[in-house]
Design an enzyme around this catalytic site. Structure first.
Site, short mmCIF file in Angstrom:
data_model
loop_
_atom_site.label_atom_id
_atom_site.label_comp_id
_atom_site.label_asym_id
_atom_site.label_seq_id
_atom_site.Cartn_x
_atom_site.Cartn_y
_atom_site.Cartn_z
N ASP A 181 0.90 -1.15 -0.06
CA ASP A 181 -0.41 -0.01 0.04
C ASP A 181 0.89 1.21 -0.02
O ASP A 181 1.87 1.27 0.79
CB ASP A 181 -0.98 0.02 1.22
CG ASP A 181 -1.78 0.93 1.09
OD1 ASP A 181 -2.88 0.88 0.34
OD2 ASP A 181 -1.44 2.02 1.93
N ASN A 217 -2.13 12.67 -3.76
CA ASN A 217 -3.11 12.94 -4.69
C ASN A 217 -3.90 14.28 -4.66
O ASN A 217 -3.98 14.92 -5.64
CB ASN A 217 -4.18 11.78 -4.79
CG ASN A 217 -4.43 11.25 -6.07
OD1 ASN A 217 -3.75 11.60 -7.02
ND2 ASN A 217 -5.77 10.75 -6.26
N ASP A 242 -1.35 9.39 -10.52
CA ASP A 242 -1.56 8.05 -11.50
C ASP A 242 0.11 8.00 -12.11
O ASP A 242 0.43 6.63 -12.09
CB ASP A 242 -2.19 8.56 -12.66
CG ASP A 242 -3.68 8.64 -12.52
OD1 ASP A 242 -4.05 7.96 -11.53
OD2 ASP A 242 -4.34 9.03 -13.37
N GLU A 292 -4.55 2.56 -4.32
CA GLU A 292 -3.09 2.49 -4.12
C GLU A 292 -2.66 1.19 -3.88
O GLU A 292 -1.63 1.21 -3.16
CB GLU A 292 -2.48 3.77 -3.37
CG GLU A 292 -3.22 3.60 -1.75
CD GLU A 292 -4.50 4.12 -1.67
OE1 GLU A 292 -4.76 4.38 -0.56
OE2 GLU A 292 -5.19 4.28 -2.62
#
Length: 503
Positions: free
Chosen positions: A372, A380, A389, A416
């Protein structure tokens, strides 16, 4: 297998199926063409046999017709000779005048355009009586075979001479012996059949250029032949291959070459017991002419069929290739995460189920890494979704670069979160892979937001009654432990309740 390895395996499986389909299609096409070839070959062989049998029957009928005509005339002429021999034995014949004697002697004599006159020769071969005149010419034929044969052998019966010049024309001479009451040789009665008769018989026939008809006496003498060749008339053909069997069987055929042109022919005769045997020859080229045309036509049709089948085979193989490529692309689309190129969660669940069963069957360990990205939501929000991304793609590349074995599998669960399945992997080996991934991500992200990952590691050997969610639960708890320990670390779950920090 990692993501690339998985798709390579998919491509190999699709390629294997395509090759199998192509082989089956090619085999079916070859079998189809061979089947048609076998059927056509069988038909052509039957047609060839039928052509040969039809030619034999036709030639035999022709030989029978000609033989019947020739030998019927010989028998009629022989009856005339017999009648003269019988009448010569009448005692009253010596007391009648010459005119009446001729009427008595030749009252049953056959008269035809192609028959010569009947003549009587005494024991010395002198001509004494001639059916054509009251005053026969002074002529001695004592040295001729048709006289000497009867003088030397009283059992000759009807004698048929070799072709010869007789009374100014080419002919064969037929003769009968005249014997006294005590068996003494008193002379012969002779007549002739001109060659014009044979030419007239043959002129009524429609023959191919290579057809031949031969009239052979029982001693092997060639009496007549068409096409006419004076240089071979009268020769003995008994030594030619197949001729001897003509006189040993009533009817039949043989394959032989012409004595003049050496053309291979079917030689057929109808009655080998007659005084003159008719042998009809037809070249094998003419026998099989129509069959050859049909065979060529069928062969061309078969060749066209083979070309069509080959064309359709190539077309369908190309279609199979296109379909296989489409299936491969659909498989990738259905099982691939479009952003990272790793397999998705749905495919990962299928693979872990399969590997779990294999590990259970083989009693080997299986390891799972759950990865993770740390503080990804904040990243983000701060840098935007496009930067987020790019980070996910970078993490996927680090994971793929760290998972090297063909059986290993890397997947994106969503968001993620990532997972790596390591079949046969022990806890120590799995921890090593996890550390490699963590370090690569940390090194790569320097200057790009300094993104780190937390990894939960679990490894176990499946036991009967257990299912793979047990492994997943252990790795997930190890991941949460890594988060609680401050992130950017790996935690190994020694068991479901025993978690060990590795950092």
């Amino acid at each position: 297998m990692n993501g690339g390895g998985f798709f390579e395996r998919v491509r190999k499986e699709i390629g294997r199926r395509r090759r199998m389909s192509a082989r089956l299609l090619i085999a079916s096409s070859v079998i189809t063409v061979l089947g048609f070839s076998a059927v056509c070959g069988s038909i052509m062989l039957d047609m060839r046999g039928n052509a040969q049998e039809l030619a034999r029957q036709t030639q035999e009928n022709l030989a029978s017709t000609i033989s019947a005509d020739i030998n019927r005339n010989i028998e009629a002429y022989d009856l005339s000779l017999r009648s003269v021999v019988s009448n010569l034995a009448l005692p009253q014949l010596a007391h009648v005048d010459e005119t009446l004697r001729r009427l008595i002697l030749f009252d049953h004599a056959s008269i035809a355009r192609h028959f010569g006159s009947i003549q009587v020769f005494d024991a010395q071969g002198n001509l004494t009586i001639d059916s054509a005149t009251l005053t026969p010419e002074k002529l001695n034929r004592g040295d001729e075979p048709f006289v000497s044969a009867h003088r030397d052998d009283p059992t000759v019966g009807l004698y048929i001479s070799r072709p010869m010049q007789h009374r100014g024309t080419f002919a064969i001479v037929l003769s009968r012996r005249i014997s006294g009451t005590d068996g003494r040789f008193l002379g012969v009665v002779a007549g002739s059949i001109r060659f014009s008769y044979f030419k007239q018989v043959f002129s009524r026939l429609r023959l191919e250029p290579d057809d031949t008809i031969g009239v052979v006496a029982r001693d092997g003498t060639l009496v007549m032949r068409t096409p006419f060749r004076p240089d071979v008339i009268g020769t003995n053909v008994m030594g030619a291959p197949g001729v001897r069997q003509v006189f040993s069987q009533r009817r039949g055929w043989y394959s032989g070459e012409g004595i003049i042109d050496q053309i291979p022919r079917m030689m057929v005769w109808a009655d080998g017991t007659r005084p003159l045997v008719v042998i009809v020859g037809k070249s094998w080229s003419d026998v099989f002419r129509m069959w050859r045309h049909e065979a060529i036509r069928i062969s061309l049709i078969l060749l066209g069929l083979a070309i069509i089948v080959a064309g359709f085979t190539v077309f369908f193989i190309r279609e199979i290739d296109r379909r296989a490529e489409a299936e491969r692309r659909l498989e990738e689309l259905a099982t691939t995460d479009s952003l990272t190129g790793l397999i998705n969660r749905r495919k990962f669940d299928t693979l872990i189920e399969r590997e779990w069963r294999r590990a259970l069957r083989m009693n080997t360990p299986i390891a799972l890494l759950i990865i993770d990205a740390d503080h990804f939501k904040a990243f983000n929000d701060g840098y935007g979704h496009q930067a987020g991304d790019q980070v996910l793609v970078g993490i996927a590349l680090c994971i793929g670069d760290s998972v090297q074995r063909a059986g290993d599998c890397a997947a994106r669960f969503g968001g993620e979160e990532f997972a790596v399945l390591l079949p046969g992997g022990s806890a120590t080996a799995a921890q090593g892979v996890a550390e490699t991934i963590r370090n690569k991500v940390a090194h790569w992200s320097v200057g790009q937001g300094d993104v780190t990952v937390s990894i939960g590691v679990a490894s176990m050997t499946p036991a009967p009654g257990q299912h793979w969610p047990v492994l997943f639960e252990a790795a997930d708890k190890a991941l949460y432990a890594a988060k609680d320990l401050g992130r950017n670390c790996c935690v190994v779950a020694a068991s479901r309740h025993d978690l060990t920090l590795a950092a």
